[in-house]
Design an enzyme around this catalytic site. Structure first.
Site, mmCIF file in Angstrom:
data_model
loop_
_atom_site.group_PDB
_atom_site.id
_atom_site.type_symbol
_atom_site.label_atom_id
_atom_site.label_comp_id
_atom_site.label_asym_id
_atom_site.label_seq_id
_atom_site.Cartn_x
_atom_site.Cartn_y
_atom_site.Cartn_z
ATOM 1 N NE ARG A 23 21.852 52.491 53.781
ATOM 2 C CZ ARG A 23 21.771 53.696 52.826
ATOM 3 N NH1 ARG A 23 20.595 53.286 51.827
ATOM 4 N NH2 ARG A 23 22.474 54.479 52.521
ATOM 5 C CD GLU A 28 31.616 58.922 39.622
ATOM 6 O OE1 GLU A 28 30.325 59.207 39.834
ATOM 7 O OE2 GLU A 28 32.731 59.543 39.526
ATOM 8 C CD GLN A 47 38.188 43.441 25.152
ATOM 9 O OE1 GLN A 47 38.434 43.394 23.952
ATOM 10 N NE2 GLN A 47 38.936 41.984 25.564
ATOM 11 C CG ASP A 48 34.501 46.655 31.211
ATOM 12 O OD1 ASP A 48 35.307 47.449 30.748
ATOM 13 O OD2 ASP A 48 33.287 46.977 31.772
ATOM 14 C CG ASN A 49 39.231 41.644 29.140
ATOM 15 O OD1 ASN A 49 38.561 41.263 28.520
ATOM 16 N ND2 ASN A 49 40.301 42.251 28.671
ATOM 17 N NE ARG A 59 45.047 34.797 35.804
ATOM 18 C CZ ARG A 59 44.400 33.675 35.125
ATOM 19 N NH1 ARG A 59 44.790 33.570 34.034
ATOM 20 N NH2 ARG A 59 43.689 32.856 35.872
ATOM 21 C CG HIS A 62 50.188 39.176 29.499
ATOM 22 N ND1 HIS A 62 49.192 38.551 30.388
ATOM 23 C CD2 HIS A 62 50.956 37.902 29.324
ATOM 24 C CE1 HIS A 62 49.436 37.371 30.656
ATOM 25 N NE2 HIS A 62 50.393 36.907 30.014
ATOM 26 C CE LYS A 72 46.017 45.105 29.337
ATOM 27 N NZ LYS A 72 46.771 43.835 29.554
ATOM 28 C CG HIS A 119 48.887 44.815 33.858
ATOM 29 N ND1 HIS A 119 48.008 43.844 33.958
ATOM 30 C CD2 HIS A 119 48.938 45.594 34.853
ATOM 31 C CE1 HIS A 119 47.497 43.700 35.024
ATOM 32 N NE2 HIS A 119 48.052 44.805 35.604
ATOM 33 C CE1 TYR A 132 42.488 43.159 30.802
ATOM 34 C CE2 TYR A 132 42.208 41.681 32.598
ATOM 35 C CZ TYR A 132 42.468 41.934 31.446
ATOM 36 O OH TYR A 132 42.716 40.805 30.595
ATOM 37 C CD GLU A 143 48.745 36.690 22.884
ATOM 38 O OE1 GLU A 143 49.443 35.856 22.572
ATOM 39 O OE2 GLU A 143 47.610 36.405 23.445
ATOM 40 C CG ASP A 170 51.984 34.195 31.116
ATOM 41 O OD1 ASP A 170 51.816 34.473 30.001
ATOM 42 O OD2 ASP A 170 51.170 34.749 32.076
#
Length: 183
Positions: A23, A28, A47-49, A59, A62, A72, A119, A132, A143, A170
């Site tokens: 299937r 997890e 927090q999730d992004n 990217r 940072h 993260k 990262h 993440y 920042e 960047d």
């Protein structure tokens, strides 16, 4: 879940146990207790992004400074990226060193990037959806960033310079030498 330490103290590659059948599959992707046992670190994500990018989009690099520093847990939901973590902890034996790992929807690997690291990632597939978790909320004033092509870091992004798509923000980040201090 298998927790593989990297050469950078506190940074781990997570390899999930995937249960396949006719299937599809089940895995997890995160369990706080398993995570804390596997990394030896107590981290509470708040927090999730998620981002979507096309091939060559880079990217990073940072990070957040001071009280707003972030750990993260990163992964790829679709596609493939080269994920990079740079140790910028001033007192660390591995200061200025990096680890890079291919993360993809196929291999389901994750990277845990602790506080005190910069990262970034570059998309290797035609498109990628990157997800993440962060253990602290974003704060614009905190920042920090390092230019992706810092000559001292010498990161191999696995694509030619002409293939890289870097935001204007960047592309003008400082080198590690002149970057905002993490602590």
């Amino acid at each position: 879940m298998n927790f593989r330490p990297t050469k950078l103290s506190g940074c781990f590659i997570l390899e999930p146990k995937i249960i396949n059948d006719s299937r599809g599959y089940f895995m997890e992707s995160f369990n706080e207790q398993t995570f804390q046992n596997g990394t030896g670190q107590k981290v509470h994500f708040v927090q999730d992004n998620q981002s979507f990018s096309t091939k060559g989009v880079l990217r990073g690099l940072h990070y957040q400074t001071g009280d707003h520093a972030q750990a993260k847990l990163v992964r790829v939901l679709q596609g493939e990226v080269l994920d990079v973590a740079v140790d910028i902890r001033p007192e660390s034996e591995t200061y200025g060193q990096y680890v890079a790992e291919k993360l993809s929807a196929e291999n389901q690997k994750q990277m845990f990037v602790p506080r005190g690291f910069a990262h970034g990632f570059v998309v290797l597939s035609e498109t990628a959806t990157f997800f993440y978790k962060c253990d602290n909320f974003y704060n614009k004033e905190s920042e920090g960033g390092i230019i992706y092509n810092d000559p001292v870091l010498h990161i191999n992004w696995q694509l030619n310079q002409e293939e890289l798509l870097v935001s204007e923000k960047d592309s003008v980040l400082p080198t590690l030498e002149f970057a905002k201090k993490v602590w």
